[in-house]
Scaffold this motif. Structure first.
Motif, PDB file in Angstrom:
ATOM      1  N   PHE B 290       0.840  -1.200   0.000  1.00  0.00           N
ATOM      2  CA  PHE B 290       0.000   0.000   0.000  1.00  0.00           C
ATOM      3  C   PHE B 290       0.871   1.244   0.000  1.00  0.00           C
ATOM      4  N   GLU B 291       0.251   2.346  -0.430  1.00  0.00           N
ATOM      5  CA  GLU B 291       0.982   3.612  -0.515  1.00  0.00           C
ATOM      6  C   GLU B 291       0.537   4.520   0.615  1.00  0.00           C
ATOM      7  N   LEU B 292       1.477   5.196   1.207  1.00  0.00           N
ATOM      8  CA  LEU B 292       1.173   6.109   2.299  1.00  0.00           C
ATOM      9  C   LEU B 292       2.092   7.314   2.163  1.00  0.00           C
ATOM     10  N   ASP B 293       1.485   8.464   1.846  1.00  0.00           N
ATOM     11  CA  ASP B 293       2.246   9.709   1.745  1.00  0.00           C
ATOM     12  C   ASP B 293       3.487   9.550   0.864  1.00  0.00           C
ATOM     13  N   GLU B 294       3.227   9.022  -0.324  1.00  0.00           N
ATOM     14  CA  GLU B 294       4.236   8.898  -1.374  1.00  0.00           C
ATOM     15  C   GLU B 294       5.340   7.901  -1.060  1.00  0.00           C
ATOM     16  N   ARG B 295       5.091   7.060  -0.089  1.00  0.00           N
ATOM     17  CA  ARG B 295       6.024   5.958   0.136  1.00  0.00           C
ATOM     18  C   ARG B 295       5.234   4.648   0.033  1.00  0.00           C
ATOM     19  N   ILE B 296       5.913   3.619  -0.414  1.00  0.00           N
ATOM     20  CA  ILE B 296       5.249   2.328  -0.605  1.00  0.00           C
ATOM     21  C   ILE B 296       5.693   1.361   0.495  1.00  0.00           C
ATOM     22  N   TYR B 297       4.706   0.752   1.129  1.00  0.00           N
ATOM     23  CA  TYR B 297       4.965  -0.182   2.226  1.00  0.00           C
ATOM     24  C   TYR B 297       4.461  -1.577   1.870  1.00  0.00           C
ATOM     25  N   MET B 298       5.082  -2.558   2.489  1.00  0.00           N
ATOM     26  CA  MET B 298       4.555  -3.910   2.434  1.00  0.00           C
ATOM     27  C   MET B 298       4.328  -4.404   3.863  1.00  0.00           C
ATOM     28  N   ALA B 299       3.080  -4.822   4.136  1.00  0.00           N
ATOM     29  CA  ALA B 299       2.808  -5.531   5.389  1.00  0.00           C
ATOM     30  C   ALA B 299       2.893  -7.018   5.070  1.00  0.00           C
ATOM     31  N   TYR B 300       3.457  -7.813   5.969  1.00  0.00           N
ATOM     32  CA  TYR B 300       3.628  -9.233   5.670  1.00  0.00           C
ATOM     33  C   TYR B 300       3.742 -10.035   6.959  1.00  0.00           C
ATOM     34  N   GLY B 302       5.498 -13.354   9.161  1.00  0.00           N
ATOM     35  CA  GLY B 302       6.752 -14.077   9.320  1.00  0.00           C
ATOM     36  C   GLY B 302       6.506 -15.529   9.698  1.00  0.00           C
ATOM     37  N   ASN B 303       7.245 -16.023  10.630  1.00  0.00           N
ATOM     38  CA  ASN B 303       7.223 -17.439  11.009  1.00  0.00           C
ATOM     39  C   ASN B 303       5.826 -17.885  11.466  1.00  0.00           C
ATOM     40  N   GLN B 304       5.531 -19.153  11.214  1.00  0.00           N
ATOM     41  CA  GLN B 304       4.256 -19.757  11.609  1.00  0.00           C
ATOM     42  C   GLN B 304       3.055 -18.985  11.079  1.00  0.00           C
ATOM     43  N   VAL B 305       3.213 -18.440   9.879  1.00  0.00           N
ATOM     44  CA  VAL B 305       2.132 -17.746   9.166  1.00  0.00           C
ATOM     45  C   VAL B 305       1.390 -16.767  10.084  1.00  0.00           C
ATOM     46  N   GLY B 306       2.155 -15.922  10.760  1.00  0.00           N
ATOM     47  CA  GLY B 306       1.527 -14.840  11.509  1.00  0.00           C
ATOM     48  C   GLY B 306       1.060 -15.180  12.899  1.00  0.00           C
ATOM     49  N   LYS B 307       1.492 -16.294  13.439  1.00  0.00           N
ATOM     50  CA  LYS B 307       1.053 -16.657  14.790  1.00  0.00           C
ATOM     51  C   LYS B 307       1.443 -15.589  15.802  1.00  0.00           C
ATOM     52  N   HIS B 308       2.576 -14.940  15.564  1.00  0.00           N
ATOM     53  CA  HIS B 308       3.059 -13.919  16.505  1.00  0.00           C
ATOM     54  C   HIS B 308       2.973 -12.511  15.935  1.00  0.00           C
ATOM     55  N   GLY B 309       2.183 -12.332  14.871  1.00  0.00           N
ATOM     56  CA  GLY B 309       1.948 -10.984  14.390  1.00  0.00           C
ATOM     57  C   GLY B 309       2.491 -10.697  13.009  1.00  0.00           C
ATOM     58  N   PHE B 310       2.340  -9.409  12.616  1.00  0.00           N
ATOM     59  CA  PHE B 310       2.807  -9.005  11.289  1.00  0.00           C
ATOM     60  C   PHE B 310       3.797  -7.854  11.392  1.00  0.00           C
ATOM     61  N   GLY B 311       4.525  -7.685  10.308  1.00  0.00           N
ATOM     62  CA  GLY B 311       5.519  -6.621  10.253  1.00  0.00           C
ATOM     63  C   GLY B 311       5.375  -5.763   9.018  1.00  0.00           C
ATOM     64  N   LEU B 312       6.256  -4.763   8.921  1.00  0.00           N
ATOM     65  CA  LEU B 312       6.231  -3.838   7.789  1.00  0.00           C
ATOM     66  C   LEU B 312       7.613  -3.752   7.158  1.00  0.00           C
ATOM     67  N   ALA B 313       7.586  -3.487   5.845  1.00  0.00           N
ATOM     68  CA  ALA B 313       8.816  -3.125   5.138  1.00  0.00           C
ATOM     69  C   ALA B 313       8.495  -1.905   4.282  1.00  0.00           C
ATOM     70  N   ARG B 314       9.523  -1.104   3.984  1.00  0.00           N
ATOM     71  CA  ARG B 314       9.301   0.100   3.180  1.00  0.00           C
ATOM     72  C   ARG B 314      10.173   0.008   1.936  1.00  0.00           C
ATOM     73  N   LEU B 315       9.554   0.352   0.805  1.00  0.00           N
ATOM     74  CA  LEU B 315      10.282   0.253  -0.462  1.00  0.00           C
ATOM     75  C   LEU B 315      11.301   1.386  -0.568  1.00  0.00           C
ATOM     76  N   GLU B 316      12.495   1.042  -0.996  1.00  0.00           N
ATOM     77  CA  GLU B 316      13.495   2.054  -1.323  1.00  0.00           C
ATOM     78  C   GLU B 316      13.550   2.120  -2.835  1.00  0.00           C
ATOM     79  N   GLY B 317      13.233   3.287  -3.382  1.00  0.00           N
ATOM     80  CA  GLY B 317      13.111   3.387  -4.836  1.00  0.00           C
ATOM     81  C   GLY B 317      11.665   3.225  -5.255  1.00  0.00           C
ATOM     82  N   THR B 318      11.445   2.662  -6.423  1.00  0.00           N
ATOM     83  CA  THR B 318      10.081   2.582  -6.938  1.00  0.00           C
ATOM     84  C   THR B 318       9.825   1.210  -7.547  1.00  0.00           C
ATOM     85  N   LEU B 319       8.557   0.956  -7.889  1.00  0.00           N
ATOM     86  CA  LEU B 319       8.173  -0.296  -8.563  1.00  0.00           C
ATOM     87  C   LEU B 319       8.071  -0.022 -10.057  1.00  0.00           C
TER      88      LEU B 319
END
Lengths: 318, 320
Positions: B290-300, B302-319
């Motif tokens: 998703f895009e937020l204020d001209e930056r692109i993020y990925m929520a995803y 981790g281990n055990q398909v989210g048993k302990h929650g989700f995290g974020l990554a931010r794109l450097e550059g563009t798609l």
């Protein structure tokens, strides 16, 4: 118009059926040939894993006077569905018709659930050997649950009038425990869908085309339609939604409705009516009607007591 | 290759108190941007029952728009109720994908039922919200996308988008149940349907993305994002057997398209993989871009398909 009963014409316990099936010949459905009539029905084997029933399609060929058995199928007419598919645990019933040089089989497939006993959906299979065997067009159904038809889409009956394929079928309106200790019971109603090709269907989406006679807890099943003159006649069966298996006051009876336009149906169960016969094979229950024409006569195949455990019978329209 | 900077795990369901329906798992994150916050939907579970079986609910967490790793609020209750006896969503509503439509928010979700010969079946339901996505009302008590001859079971993982004047639904369809070590495991592939109204759908009726690691590769979370004149799909995939560990577990794949219909897979561009250690060291899955204020993020996840929650990554550059 009046039905004249001709009695029970087939008892499955007197024949060797394939796949270890011993009892039940349910929901008889006719395919008329030049000099005989093939009557498909659903019979049952026992699942070795858990003792539950599996429904299988078989057929009996009878002479065109519908009095004499020529032979019964000894092969697999259509196999059960794969693991996890809608028709894994049974096909009951299968509706057959000729169209476009082929024989089509619309199946009601059964698969077992955990919180309720079962769900159903409607599949399509095609025969290229004049109805001896059928091959499904895919692992999934052609008609299944949708927004306003949430479960138990089944009991297909397909006919082509004009250029339009019509399907009458049933859909579940929901499951309910009628007493705290009871297993959940379902209620279903008759619906209608149309199609150009017999594969892609447009439902009326939840419209109950036949009014209730027993109130909201009436279950309606197995619609079967024929045109006589300019009028369409539908025969179906109906019952109370619980305590219907052994209580003859609440068990299946045959209903009837008529229509001039295939849109609006007027229910009139008594004209022509068919009722139970005291002391006979159909003394407690009448169910799974199938209306068809053969040699200029209109016949009704149907099951009697115990949902067809000991076979089916016939009536002729006078 | 795209370059994602991992921002770490953002939400841990085990940290939340006072909600019996939210004990473990925060799966399949999906963002809806508001003026001051981002509402991130996820699916979670109460404790398993006596037989070890779960039900799943969907809910949301609001994070700070200026710093989306900062949690502001967690929903007080699930956004959807479970279905009634015998209905397709009696045992779970997971995952959920949302989109605005006029003044409403639309939700498409996977509804779960339990079967006898296989553990479950899934179908896609539809619901709408008139309170900014806090609660949703189902459009009916059956599914909005029916099973069909080539899509026989396990229709799940919906992702809803609106491009031009058409609604698009990406989802997964079960292909087969594969018995592995005596246990049926579903194989599913990415599919698509389109609709003028979001209710009546036309299925494309084919697998959108080729299978790469094996014929029975399972594909999930087809998340489509439009950027620089192309449609970018991030998804996840895994082996069909023994996939609950690092070697054969979920990874994030990538495909792109110019027409929404024809997709070219190139996982080497995805740019996000498991970490050497930590919460996403064994698997990465269920991407949502998703895009937020001209930056692109990925929520995803981790281990055990989210048993302990989700995290974020931010794109450097563009798609591109």
């Amino acid at each position: 118009m009046k039905w004249k009963k001709l009695g029970k014409i087939f008892d499955p316990t007197k024949f060797d059926l394939p796949g270890g099936c011993a009892e039940f010949a349910q929901s008889p459905q006719a395919l008329v040939f030049d000099d005989f009539v093939r009557i498909y029905f659903s019979t049952r084997s026992v699942d070795k894993a858990n003792g539950k029933y599996l429904s299988h399609v078989a057929f009996v060929d009878m002479n065109d006077a519908l009095r004499e058995v020529i032979g019964v199928s000894r092969h697999t007419v259509i196999g059960l569905g794969k693991l996890g598919c809608f028709d894994e645990h049974g096909i009951f019933p299968m509706n057959v018709l000729r169209h476009g040089g082929r024989v089509l089989g619309y199946t009601c497939g059964w698969s077992r659930r955990v919180s309720v006993s079962v769900d159903t959906a409607i599949g399509l299979a095609v025969s290229r050997d004049d109805g001896r065997t059928f091959e499904r067009i895919g692992d999934g159904p052609v008609l299944a649950a949708s927004l306003r038809e949430p479960c138990l889409v089944g009991d297909p009956f397909v006919r082509v009038f004009g250029d339009v394929h019509h399907m009458w079928y049933i859909f579940g309106t929901g499951w309910k425990k009628f007493s705290p200790d009871a297993a959940p019971d379902r209620t279903y109603k008759i619906g209608h869908a149309v199609s150009d090709d017999g594969v892609n269907w447009v439902k009326e989406e939840g419209r109950r085309i036949i009014e209730d006679r027993l109130g909201a807890d009436e279950s309606q099943a197995l619609p079967s339609v024929i045109r006589i003159g300019a009028t369409y006649h539908m025969f179906f069966c109906y019952r109370q939604s619980h305590d219907f298996r052994t209580n003859r006051e609440r068990s299946y009876r045959i209903g009837h409705a008529r229509s001039d336009d295939l849109v609006d149906w007027t229910r009139n169960d008594g004209d022509p009516g068919l009722d139970v016969t005291e002391g006979d094979w159909d003394s407690d229950m009448l169910c799974y009607p199938h209306v068809f024409e053969c040699k200029g006569k209109v016949y009704l195949l149907y099951n009697g007591n115990e949902f067809g455990r000991y076979g089916f019978g016939l009536a002729v329209l006078e | 290759m795209f370059k994602w900077k991992k921002l770490g795990k953002v939400f841990t369901p085990q940290d939340i108190e006072g909600r019996s329906w939210l004990k473990e798992f925060a799966q399949a994150p999906c963002a809806l941007v508001f003026e001051r916050f981002v509402r991130i939907y996820f699916s979670c579970r109460p404790q398993a029952d006596a037989k070890g079986q779960y039900v799943s609910y969907s809910a949301y967490v609001d994070v700070d728009r200026a710093d989306p790793t900062k949690i502001l609020e967690v929903s007080a209750r699930p956004i959807l109720e479970l279905g009634a006896l015998g209905e397709f969503d009696e045992f779970g509503t997971y995952p959920v994908s949302v989109a605005r439509s006029g003044g409403e928010v639309r939700a498409y979700y996977g509804g779960w039922t339990r079967c006898e010969s296989v553990p479950f079946n899934v179908a896609i339901g539809f619901a709408t919200s008139r309170d900014e996505g806090r609660t949703f009302t189902k459009a009916g008590n059956g599914p909005v996308l029916p099973y069909t001859p080539d899509e026989p079971f396990v229709l799940g993982g919906p992702k809803i988008r609106f491009f031009g004047d058409t609604w698009y639904l990406w989802y997964i369809a079960g292909r087969k149940w594969k018995v592995v070590d005596g246990r049926p495991e579903p194989v599913y592939k990415i599919r698509m349907a389109s609709s003028p109204d979001g209710i009546h759908w036309s299925k494309t009726n084919r697998d959108l993305v080729e299978s790469r690691i094996e014929e029975d590769e399972a594909q999930a979370s087809p998340d489509v994002f439009y950027c620089n004149g192309r449609y970018h799909m991030f998804f996840c995939y895994r082996y069909s057997a023994r996939f609950r560990g690092r070697e054969r577990g979920y990874r994030i794949g990538y495909a792109s398209s110019e027409d929404l219909t024809h997709w070219v897979r190139d996982d080497s561009k995805a740019g996000i993989d498991v970490s050497d250690e930590g919460w996403d060291s064994e698997m990465v899955s269920y991407p949502h871009v998703f895009e937020l204020d001209e930056r692109i993020y990925m929520a995803y996840l981790g281990n055990q398909v989210g048993k302990h929650g989700f995290g974020l990554a931010r794109l450097e550059g563009t798609l591109n």
